[in-house]
Design a protein around this motif. Structure first.
Motif, PDB file in Angstrom:
ATOM      1  N   UNK A   3       0.831  -1.213   0.000  1.00 24.01           N
ATOM      2  CA  UNK A   3       0.000   0.000   0.000  1.00 24.01           C
ATOM      3  C   UNK A   3       0.862   1.258   0.000  1.00 24.01           C
ATOM      4  N   UNK A   4       1.923   1.255   0.819  1.00 27.92           N
ATOM      5  CA  UNK A   4       2.809   2.419   0.884  1.00 27.92           C
ATOM      6  C   UNK A   4       3.521   2.638  -0.449  1.00 27.92           C
ATOM      7  N   UNK A  10       1.852   6.760  -6.691  1.00 32.93           N
ATOM      8  CA  UNK A  10       0.726   7.592  -7.098  1.00 32.93           C
ATOM      9  C   UNK A  10       1.066   9.068  -6.945  1.00 32.93           C
ATOM     10  N   UNK A  11       1.772   9.393  -5.832  1.00 33.56           N
ATOM     11  CA  UNK A  11       2.193  10.786  -5.628  1.00 33.56           C
ATOM     12  C   UNK A  11       3.188  11.221  -6.695  1.00 33.56           C
ATOM     13  N   UNK A  12       4.038  10.284  -7.118  1.00 31.78           N
ATOM     14  CA  UNK A  12       5.042  10.587  -8.143  1.00 31.78           C
ATOM     15  C   UNK A  12       4.487  10.420  -9.554  1.00 31.78           C
ATOM     16  N   UNK A  13       3.193  10.059  -9.606  1.00 27.36           N
ATOM     17  CA  UNK A  13       2.523   9.851 -10.893  1.00 27.36           C
ATOM     18  C   UNK A  13       3.230   8.791 -11.724  1.00 27.36           C
ATOM     19  N   UNK A  14       3.602   7.697 -11.016  1.00 17.54           N
ATOM     20  CA  UNK A  14       4.225   6.559 -11.684  1.00 17.54           C
ATOM     21  C   UNK A  14       3.289   5.354 -11.601  1.00 17.54           C
TER      22      UNK A  14
END
Length: 349
Positions: A3-4, A10-14
């Motif tokens: 999950x982490x 997701x924050x890095x848009x990867x």
């Protein structure tokens, strides 16, 4: 952790790509023949072992890809998927004519009947309407295919009893129907467990288990267990048990009767035994410190170890023995014959 990792990407848009590796189940890598033998050694009935083994004997499959089916190939490992099997048991007497129904609808491939000879081999009986020409003449002449590829066996004999399998491969899925032919036979004997000299021993206030079992018999015979003098009536098939976790004194000297009824027996099998309960030490000793007279049968006085132990703690002046007059005449062996009531011979006047 996953999950982490996913949130960070997701924050890095990867994108997050996971590769999952599933370990093979143990059944996929263990030899099936060994597993089948293990079931036999664990005590499963022969019919149960044959039923399980039939799921994996001569099993084949096909792979469907883009609407096309591959050639059939053997399934050598893994748990079968999409297998359809039904089972029916037939009970018939010797000399009867029997028709074993095949519930499989024909869809191109042959419908075959085999007799499961043992857990590792089958005997082919038929393919579609054709009886196996290599069968012994005595068997072959009594076989025929009727109706919807049903197997008819005329004038059945003892050796005809067993598990028959009707199979066909339909669009890569192996369909099976198991027909179990059991020859009707009466039971050979009935047993009451834990009986010695027609007696069932127990101790008042403790667990008393009574078990009646019929040996043999097809279909399973009806067994009835009763205890005289008390409200005990248990019925079932093949074997029944009655358990009282704190058996009361009312059960002492009562008769256990086991009865077996079967369609092939004109008379019922019956066996009886007498219940003998030892006294509980608390019941004997409680409030008995000033006892002067103790009245008991020889079986209790001498044969009950708890009674003997408690008697040694009491200050008795007189012991009254039931049926005292029989001590001299029936207490010991007479002319080489066993004592009528053996406990008398252990009492000395």
């Amino acid at each position: 952790m996953i999950d982490e990792f996913e949130k960070e990407n997701k924050d890095l848009k990867k994108p997050t790509i996971l590769g999952m590796i599933d370990a093979k189940p143990a059944f996929d890598v263990v030899r099936r023949s060994n597993l089948i033998r293990k079931l036999h050694h664990l005590g499963l009935s022969e019919q149960s072992v044959l039923l399980i083994d039939s799921l994996y004997t001569n099993a084949t499959t096909k792979i469907k890809w883009n609407g096309q089916l591959s050639e059939s190939f053997d399934i050598e490992q893994g748990v079968q998927q999409g297998l359809t099997q039904t089972t029916k048991e037939y009970f018939h007497k010797l000399g009867d004519n029997v028709i074993l129904l095949c519930t499989i609808e024909k869809a191109g491939n042959p419908i075959e009947w085999v007799l499961q000879f043992n857990i590792s081999s089958n005997i082919p009986y038929s393919s579609d309407n054709n009886i196996n020409p290599f069968l012994p003449e005595e068997i072959r002449k009594r076989l025929s295919i009727v109706g919807n590829y049903d197997l008819q066996i005329s004038t059945i004999k003892t050796d005809d009893g067993g598990s028959y399998e009707c199979t066909s491969n339909k669009n890569g899925v192996l369909e099976k129907h198991l027909a179990i032919l059991s020859i009707v036979t009466p039971p050979t004997e009935i047993l009451i467990q834990n009986v010695q000299d027609n007696k069932v021993s127990g101790t008042e206030g403790q667990i008393l288990a009574l078990n009646c079992t019929a040996l043999g018999g097809k279909p399973p015979p009806v067994v009835k267990l009763t205890v005289s003098g008390v409200s005990v009536l248990v019925t079932g098939n093949q074997s029944v048990q009655y358990t009282n976790r704190q058996v009361p004194r009312d059960f002492d000297r009562q008769t256990v009767t086991c009865t077996v009824n079967h369609s092939e027996s004109s008379t019922a099998f019956m066996k009886t035994a007498m219940i003998y309960l030892n006294c509980s030490s608390s019941d004997i000793s409680e409030g008995m410190t000033d006892v002067n007279i103790f009245y008991a049968s020889p079986e209790t006085l001498v044969g009950d170890p708890i009674c003997r132990e408690v008697l040694q703690t009491l200050n008795l002046t007189t012991i009254v023995i039931d049926d005292f007059h029989t001590i001299a005449t029936w207490g010991g062996d007479i002319d080489g014959k066993p004592a009528f009531r053996k406990w008398f011979q252990y009492i000395h006047m």
